[in-house]
Write a protein that holds these residues in place. Structure first.
Motif, PDB file in Angstrom:
ATOM      1  N   PHE A   1       0.566  -0.770  -0.199  1.00  0.00           N
ATOM      2  CA  PHE A   1      -0.339  -0.063  -0.060  1.00  0.00           C
ATOM      3  C   PHE A   1       0.617   1.133   0.048  1.00  0.00           C
ATOM      4  CE2 PHE A   1       0.508  -0.427   4.493  1.00  0.00           C
ATOM      5  CZ  PHE A   1       0.692   0.744   5.122  1.00  0.00           C
ATOM      6  N   LEU A   2       2.192   0.814   0.153  1.00  0.00           N
ATOM      7  CA  LEU A   2       2.993   2.058  -0.156  1.00  0.00           C
ATOM      8  C   LEU A   2       3.689   1.709  -1.161  1.00  0.00           C
ATOM      9  CD1 LEU A   2       4.143   2.207   3.911  1.00  0.00           C
ATOM     10  CD2 LEU A   2       2.629   4.153   2.505  1.00  0.00           C
ATOM     11  N   GLN A   3       4.280   3.009  -1.712  1.00  0.00           N
ATOM     12  CA  GLN A   3       5.548   2.746  -3.291  1.00  0.00           C
ATOM     13  C   GLN A   3       6.818   1.987  -2.071  1.00  0.00           C
ATOM     14  OE1 GLN A   3       4.372   3.490  -6.007  1.00  0.00           O
ATOM     15  NE2 GLN A   3       6.501   2.485  -7.083  1.00  0.00           N
ATOM     16  N   CYS A   4       6.761   2.557  -1.578  1.00  0.00           N
ATOM     17  CA  CYS A   4       8.424   1.494  -1.078  1.00  0.00           C
ATOM     18  C   CYS A   4       8.187   0.278  -1.172  1.00  0.00           C
ATOM     19  CB  CYS A   4       8.622   2.213  -0.004  1.00  0.00           C
ATOM     20  SG  CYS A   4       7.964   2.326   1.646  1.00  0.00           S
ATOM     21  N   GLN A   5       6.773  -0.006  -0.465  1.00  0.00           N
ATOM     22  CA  GLN A   5       6.369  -1.687  -0.028  1.00  0.00           C
ATOM     23  C   GLN A   5       6.893  -1.664  -2.229  1.00  0.00           C
ATOM     24  OE1 GLN A   5       3.173  -1.621   2.089  1.00  0.00           O
ATOM     25  NE2 GLN A   5       4.619  -1.951   3.515  1.00  0.00           N
ATOM     26  N   LYS A   6       6.441  -1.374  -2.682  1.00  0.00           N
ATOM     27  CA  LYS A   6       6.189  -2.234  -3.709  1.00  0.00           C
ATOM     28  C   LYS A   6       7.073  -2.334  -4.387  1.00  0.00           C
ATOM     29  CE  LYS A   6       3.721  -0.970  -8.620  1.00  0.00           C
ATOM     30  NZ  LYS A   6       3.114  -0.075  -9.202  1.00  0.00           N
ATOM     31  N   ASP A   7       8.478  -1.131  -4.451  1.00  0.00           N
ATOM     32  CA  ASP A   7       9.486  -0.899  -4.915  1.00  0.00           C
ATOM     33  C   ASP A   7      10.397  -2.009  -4.716  1.00  0.00           C
ATOM     34  OD1 ASP A   7       8.458   1.415  -6.709  1.00  0.00           O
ATOM     35  OD2 ASP A   7       9.722   2.275  -5.413  1.00  0.00           O
ATOM     36  N   PHE A   8      10.511  -2.660  -2.971  1.00  0.00           N
ATOM     37  CA  PHE A   8      11.105  -3.582  -2.793  1.00  0.00           C
ATOM     38  C   PHE A   8      10.679  -4.897  -3.136  1.00  0.00           C
ATOM     39  CE2 PHE A   8      11.392  -6.954   1.007  1.00  0.00           C
ATOM     40  CZ  PHE A   8      12.772  -6.227   1.338  1.00  0.00           C
ATOM     41  N   ILE A   9       9.209  -4.979  -2.947  1.00  0.00           N
ATOM     42  CA  ILE A   9       8.589  -5.979  -4.338  1.00  0.00           C
ATOM     43  C   ILE A   9       9.608  -6.183  -5.248  1.00  0.00           C
ATOM     44  CG2 ILE A   9       6.722  -7.446  -5.461  1.00  0.00           C
ATOM     45  CD1 ILE A   9       7.145  -8.137  -2.059  1.00  0.00           C
TER      46      ILE A   9
ATOM     47  N   THR B   1       8.534 -15.058   2.159  1.00  0.00           N
ATOM     48  CA  THR B   1       7.861 -14.135   2.647  1.00  0.00           C
ATOM     49  C   THR B   1       8.326 -13.060   3.451  1.00  0.00           C
ATOM     50  OG1 THR B   1       6.281 -16.128   3.757  1.00  0.00           O
ATOM     51  CG2 THR B   1       6.221 -13.549   4.920  1.00  0.00           C
ATOM     52  N   ILE B   2       8.162 -12.271   2.141  1.00  0.00           N
ATOM     53  CA  ILE B   2       7.828 -10.565   2.667  1.00  0.00           C
ATOM     54  C   ILE B   2       6.455  -9.634   3.581  1.00  0.00           C
ATOM     55  CG2 ILE B   2       8.609  -8.701   2.152  1.00  0.00           C
ATOM     56  CD1 ILE B   2      10.536 -10.507   1.335  1.00  0.00           C
ATOM     57  N   ALA B   3       7.175 -10.183   5.181  1.00  0.00           N
ATOM     58  CA  ALA B   3       5.897  -9.102   6.205  1.00  0.00           C
ATOM     59  C   ALA B   3       6.227  -8.036   6.037  1.00  0.00           C
ATOM     60  CB  ALA B   3       6.324  -9.738   7.554  1.00  0.00           C
ATOM     61  N   PHE B   4       5.338  -7.341   5.110  1.00  0.00           N
ATOM     62  CA  PHE B   4       5.380  -6.008   5.131  1.00  0.00           C
ATOM     63  C   PHE B   4       3.993  -5.782   6.424  1.00  0.00           C
ATOM     64  CE2 PHE B   4       5.870  -5.737   0.625  1.00  0.00           C
ATOM     65  CZ  PHE B   4       7.134  -5.114   0.509  1.00  0.00           C
ATOM     66  N   ARG B   5       4.377  -4.183   6.994  1.00  0.00           N
ATOM     67  CA  ARG B   5       3.143  -4.087   8.077  1.00  0.00           C
ATOM     68  C   ARG B   5       1.937  -3.337   6.967  1.00  0.00           C
ATOM     69  NH1 ARG B   5       6.482   1.865   9.628  1.00  0.00           N
ATOM     70  NH2 ARG B   5       8.236   0.768  10.980  1.00  0.00           N
ATOM     71  N   ARG B   6       1.349  -3.425   7.655  1.00  0.00           N
ATOM     72  CA  ARG B   6      -0.038  -3.746   7.262  1.00  0.00           C
ATOM     73  C   ARG B   6      -1.551  -3.327   8.068  1.00  0.00           C
ATOM     74  NH1 ARG B   6      -2.379  -7.003   2.816  1.00  0.00           N
ATOM     75  NH2 ARG B   6      -4.275  -6.194   3.065  1.00  0.00           N
TER      76      ARG B   6
END
Length: 180
Positions: free
Chosen positions: A13-21, A64-69
Motif C-alpha cells: 500500500f506504499l510505493q516503497c513496499q511496491k518497489d521492494f517487491i 515471505t515478505i511481512a510488510f506493515r499492514r
C-alpha cells in the motif's frame, strides 16, 4: 528453465513496499527463479487455501515478505486477564497480513524451504517469532535504501542459503522414491 517459488506478501500500500517487491522479484529472476503469488501471477477459482496449496505443491520454496499492514495506535495484549497473565502494550506497533502466517505454515507442513523477511516495526508473533520455523528472521527497514539492503551481506548470505535449499528440492523432486 526457471524454478518456481512461492512469494508470500501482503498487497503493498506504499510505493516503497511496491518497489521492494519489484526489486526482490527481479533479483529472483536474475538467479533463475520465477516468483509465483496467488492473485498476482496465478489465479484460481477454488477457495484460497486449496488454491494456495496447489500453487505450493508446484513450487520449490517459499519467500515471505511481512510488510506493515495494520497500525495499532493504542492497544493492549491480554487486557484485564483474570488468571494472572501480565498485560503488555501494543501501542504504536504494526501487524502484517494473516497470510504471512498462514502461507509459511502451509509451506512448512509440506517441507518447503522457508525464508521470511519482516519489515521493521511488525510485531514478531506467530510464525514471525524467531525459531518457530527454524530459520533466522531478518528485519529490513524501508526507510533506508532497499537497493542497499538487497546488496547487504545479510541479504546475500540468507538468500544464498535459501537458494541452495530450493535447488536441492528441485533435484530431489527429479529422483524416484527409493525403497532401500
Amino acid at each position: 528453465m526457471e524454478i518456481p517459488v512461492f512469494l508470500s506478501c501482503p498487497r503493498p500500500f506504499l510505493q516503497c513496499q511496491k518497489d521492494f517487491i519489484e526489486r526482490v522479484t527481479r533479483y529472483l529472476q536474475s538467479r533463475g527463479f520465477r516468483a509465483r503469488s496467488l492473485g498476482v501471477t496465478d489465479y484460481d477459482v477454488s477457495e484460497p487455501l486449496t488454491a494456495i496449496r496447489r500453487l505450493m505443491l508446484e513450487s520449490n520454496g517459499l519467500l515471505t515478505i511481512a510488510f506493515r499492514r495494520t497500525f495499532i495506535s493504542q492497544g493492549t495484549g491480554r487486557p484485564q486477564s483474570d488468571i494472572g497473565e501480565t498485560d503488555y502494550d501494543l501501542s504504536n506497533q504494526w501487524m502484517t497480513s494473516t497470510w504471512c502466517h498462514i502461507e509459511p505454515a502451509m509451506a512448512f507442513q509440506i517441507g518447503l524451504p522457508i525464508l521470511i523477511f519482516r519489515e521493521k516495526g511488525v510485531i514478531a508473533d506467530g510464525v514471525l517469532e524467531r525459531g518457530v520455523t527454524g530459520t533466522y528472521l531478518p528485519e529490513f527497514d524501508l526507510n533506508e535504501s532497499t537497493v542497499d539492503y538487497l546488496q547487504s551481506n545479510e541479504w546475500k548470505q540468507l538468500i544464498g542459503i535459501w537458494e541452495g535449499y530450493v535447488r536441492s528440492v528441485v533435484d530431489k523432486k527429479g529422483h524416484p522414491p527409493r525403497l532401500f
